[in-house]
Design an enzyme around this catalytic site. Structure first.
Site: not given
Length: 295
Positions: A145-147, A197, A201, A204-205, A223, A241
């Site tokens: 999910f990145g915009f 479980d 969610q 990514h990374n 990340s 991060h």
């Protein structure tokens, strides 16, 4: 949907199918063999959104379970592909793998031996280790999910690198309806013997070490790095991060807003050492019990 919209949609679908399947346009549906309907299908590339044709004649019915596999897939004879499951081109399935009905294995996916894939699971851009259990409805390997906002519009960030995947280790269990995104600048990794479980969610990374335990509704942003033997209680949130050192345990509903560099128990929002969090809660209770001064 109103009746007029439904009728318009029906006309469009009937017209499109009628050009390739004449029996739909002349009313004679009863004598059309099912295999004619399987002549082709469409798949959508996740990067470009472009629909590409998939020739279903390249799929064959698997002898053990009744599912469908692509002729280029490498599938051991002991694999079970239940009816309704599909294995796409270039995928590799090890000995004694079991695919439940409705499971989809995308192109070039690797699944290790004795791994069980539940009903309606979706696997793409990923590699699964040996002796794993992937429960019903799990999705692995989709875009993160990145915009970006560009000239007032939300534009999807490109997933850089076609070789980046989600990589699941050996003896991993992933609960129902959990989602694990593939990497965009490094692979998303789940270490050996980690247990996840339901309804978790993982962005990514993310890199998760060995023997970690993630309870229900945990959310890990992109990340993040979790070292070995980390335990996250139910509904723990981890911002992007940050890193969490080995042998950290987080109480339910905690939120990690910065890296944790010392092993131990943590809790609260933001997450702090558990004793400090308990002192905060006790202090808040004392304040709320204090008599209110008259105005």
């Amino acid at each position: 949907m109103c009746r007029a919209s439904y009728f318009l949609l029906y006309r469009r679908v009937s017209s499109a199918w009628g050009r390739t399947l004449p029996f739909l346009s002349n009313g004679n549906r009863s004598h059309a063999p099912i295999r004619h309907i399987r002549s082709s299908s469409l798949s959508c590339d996740s990067q470009q959104g472009v629909k590409t044709a998939v020739d279903s004649s390249e799929f064959k019915k698997w002898h053990n379970g009744g599912g469908w596999i692509h002729t280029s897939a490498k599938v051991e004879p002991t694999v079970v592909v239940e009816i309704g499951a599909v294995v796409h081109s270039g995928s590799v399935l090890g000995a004694n793998v079991h695919l439940g009905s409705g499971a989809i294995v995308g192109p070039d996916v690797e699944i290790g031996q004795a791994t069980k894939i539940g009903y309606n699971a979706s696997l793409c851009n990923c590699a699964i280790g040996d002796h794993c259990i992937i429960h019903n409805g799990v999705s692995i390997g989709q875009d993160g999910f990145g915009f970006d906002v560009v000239e007032g519009r939300m534009l999807k960030k490109p997933q850089v690198g076609e070789l980046l995947h989600a990589r699941i280790g050996n003896h991993v269990e992933i609960g129902a309806n959990s989602c694990i995104d593939r990497g965009s600048w490094r692979d998303t990794i789940i270490g050996d013997h980690s247990k996840i479980d339901n309804l978790v969610q993982i962005g990514h990374n993310v890199v998760i070490g060995r023997c970690c335990m993630l309870c229900g509704q945990v959310g890990i942003a992109g990340s993040v790095t979790l070292e070995d033997y980390v335990t996250l209680g139910g509904r723990v949130a981890v911002r992007d991060h940050v890193s969490i050192v080995s042998k950290v345990r987080l109480a339910a509903n905690s939120c990690v807003t910065k890296s944790i560099n010392e092993p131990g128990d943590y809790g609260g929002f933001p997450a702090v050492p558990i004793r400090e969090w308990r002192k905060q809660i006790a202090k808040i209770r004392q304040i709320t019990k204090m008599p209110q001064s008259p105005k």
